[in-house]
Design a protein around this motif. Structure first.
Motif, PDB file in Angstrom:
ATOM      1  N   GLY A   1       9.367  35.578  -2.525  1.00 12.79           N
ATOM      2  CA  GLY A   1      10.337  34.522  -2.785  1.00 12.79           C
ATOM      3  C   GLY A   1       9.720  33.148  -2.595  1.00 12.79           C
ATOM      4  N   GLY A   2      10.407  32.144  -3.129  1.00 12.18           N
ATOM      5  CA  GLY A   2       9.916  30.779  -3.045  1.00 12.18           C
ATOM      6  C   GLY A   2      10.287  30.103  -1.734  1.00 12.18           C
ATOM      7  N   LEU A   3       9.841  28.856  -1.589  1.00  9.70           N
ATOM      8  CA  LEU A   3      10.044  28.091  -0.365  1.00  9.70           C
ATOM      9  C   LEU A   3      11.529  27.882  -0.067  1.00  9.70           C
ATOM     10  CD1 LEU A   3       9.015  26.304   1.955  1.00  9.70           C
ATOM     11  CD2 LEU A   3       9.104  24.389   0.351  1.00  9.70           C
ATOM     12  N   TRP A   4      12.290  27.416  -1.050  1.00  8.37           N
ATOM     13  CA  TRP A   4      13.703  27.136  -0.806  1.00  8.37           C
ATOM     14  C   TRP A   4      14.502  28.411  -0.572  1.00  8.37           C
ATOM     15  CZ3 TRP A   4      15.733  22.568   0.424  1.00  8.37           C
ATOM     16  CH2 TRP A   4      14.958  21.438   0.166  1.00  8.37           C
ATOM     17  N   SER A   5      14.113  29.491  -1.215  1.00 10.37           N
ATOM     18  CA  SER A   5      14.761  30.783  -0.969  1.00 10.37           C
ATOM     19  C   SER A   5      14.514  31.249   0.467  1.00 10.37           C
ATOM     20  CB  SER A   5      14.249  31.845  -1.933  1.00 10.37           C
ATOM     21  OG  SER A   5      14.550  31.504  -3.260  1.00 10.37           O
ATOM     22  N   ALA A   6      13.271  31.070   0.927  1.00 14.79           N
ATOM     23  CA  ALA A   6      12.940  31.435   2.308  1.00 14.79           C
ATOM     24  C   ALA A   6      13.680  30.535   3.295  1.00 14.79           C
ATOM     25  CB  ALA A   6      11.438  31.346   2.524  1.00 14.79           C
ATOM     26  N   LEU A   7      13.796  29.250   2.958  1.00 12.88           N
ATOM     27  CA  LEU A   7      14.539  28.338   3.833  1.00 12.88           C
ATOM     28  C   LEU A   7      16.013  28.750   3.937  1.00 12.88           C
ATOM     29  CD1 LEU A   7      13.075  24.850   2.856  1.00 12.88           C
ATOM     30  CD2 LEU A   7      12.767  26.088   5.004  1.00 12.88           C
ATOM     31  N   ALA A   8      16.594  29.198   2.845  1.00  5.78           N
ATOM     32  CA  ALA A   8      17.984  29.653   2.872  1.00  5.78           C
ATOM     33  C   ALA A   8      18.130  30.870   3.789  1.00  5.78           C
ATOM     34  CB  ALA A   8      18.469  29.986   1.468  1.00  5.78           C
ATOM     35  N   LEU A   9      17.168  31.806   3.722  1.00  4.72           N
ATOM     36  CA  LEU A   9      17.207  32.982   4.588  1.00  4.72           C
ATOM     37  C   LEU A   9      17.103  32.575   6.056  1.00  4.72           C
ATOM     38  CD1 LEU A   9      17.078  36.027   5.228  1.00  4.72           C
ATOM     39  CD2 LEU A   9      14.610  35.880   4.862  1.00  4.72           C
ATOM     40  N   TYR A  10      16.152  31.722   6.374  1.00  8.13           N
ATOM     41  CA  TYR A  10      15.977  31.329   7.777  1.00  8.13           C
ATOM     42  C   TYR A  10      17.111  30.428   8.256  1.00  8.13           C
ATOM     43  CZ  TYR A  10      11.664  33.806   8.179  1.00  8.13           C
ATOM     44  OH  TYR A  10      10.743  34.816   8.239  1.00  8.13           O
ATOM     45  N   LEU A  11      17.723  29.692   7.354  1.00 12.00           N
ATOM     46  CA  LEU A  11      18.894  28.899   7.726  1.00 12.00           C
ATOM     47  C   LEU A  11      20.048  29.812   8.127  1.00 12.00           C
ATOM     48  CD1 LEU A  11      19.968  26.070   8.050  1.00 12.00           C
ATOM     49  CD2 LEU A  11      20.582  26.083   5.642  1.00 12.00           C
ATOM     50  N   LYS A  12      20.218  30.934   7.416  1.00 10.36           N
ATOM     51  CA  LYS A  12      21.232  31.919   7.808  1.00 10.36           C
ATOM     52  C   LYS A  12      20.956  32.429   9.216  1.00 10.36           C
ATOM     53  CE  LYS A  12      21.686  34.021   3.300  1.00 10.36           C
ATOM     54  NZ  LYS A  12      21.550  35.282   2.568  1.00 10.36           N
ATOM     55  N   LYS A  13      19.687  32.766   9.478  1.00  8.16           N
ATOM     56  CA  LYS A  13      19.334  33.284  10.796  1.00  8.16           C
ATOM     57  C   LYS A  13      19.603  32.262  11.884  1.00  8.16           C
ATOM     58  CE  LYS A  13      15.827  36.568   9.310  1.00  8.16           C
ATOM     59  NZ  LYS A  13      14.461  37.057   9.503  1.00  8.16           N
ATOM     60  N   VAL A  14      19.291  30.997  11.621  1.00  9.55           N
ATOM     61  CA  VAL A  14      19.490  29.940  12.622  1.00  9.55           C
ATOM     62  C   VAL A  14      20.973  29.743  12.911  1.00  9.55           C
ATOM     63  CG1 VAL A  14      19.288  27.454  13.012  1.00  9.55           C
ATOM     64  CG2 VAL A  14      17.327  28.745  12.203  1.00  9.55           C
TER      65      VAL A  14
END
Length: 152
Positions: free
Chosen positions: A76-89
């Motif tokens: 996945g791309g950068l923004w997709s990964a950021l969305a995943l980690y934002l969910k975790k946070v």
């Protein structure tokens, strides 16, 4: 088997979320998404981050990621990964509100059973019909030995 309760999704029967999957989606991904969606105000940021990833044409994060294996990581791309980690946070830093369940709006078998439960049912009688057949209902019982205490 899993179900939704007022405290969120729970596994009732079977393996935990890290061992579950549905088609192309892992159980951990599903559970994280449901927890994040309960935090509605913060989840708007996750949605916006995902929209940015779509607008940039990025590949989505692999939905089968799990802590058990590393096969789903790194995709996945950068923004997709950021969305995943934002969910975790947001899930790990904020407690989701309890959503109370109201009474059912339709009659259910469970509600009828609970309402009927305190009323004792009469014990059916053992009968003999005109042909001499003895009919013993499954719930009929008698206790003849007077020297032992009754099992009921």
């Amino acid at each position: 088997m899993s179900t939704w309760s007022q405290d969120g999704w729970q596994v009732l029967l079977g393996a935990d979320w890290s061992y579950s999957w549905w088609l192309t989606r892992g159980g951990e991904s599903f559970y994280l998404e449901t927890q994040a969606r309960e935090l509605r105000a913060q989840y708007q940021t996750v949605l916006r981050t995902g929209w940015a990833a779509n607008a940039l044409g990025e590949a989505p994060v692999n939905q089968r990621w799990t802590p058990r294996t590393d096969s789903g990581y790194g995709q996945g791309g950068l923004w997709s990964a950021l969305a995943l980690y934002l969910k975790k946070v947001i899930v790990n830093t904020t407690h989701a509100p309890t959503r109370p369940l109201g009474p059912s709006v339709v009659p259910t078998k469970v509600a009828a059973f609970i309402q009927r439960w305190p009323n004792p049912e009469p014990t059916p009688n053992i009968t003999v019909d005109s042909n001499g057949n003895i009919v013993i209902p499954a719930v009929a019982y008698t206790f003849k030995n007077t020297r032992l205490p009754s099992p009921v």
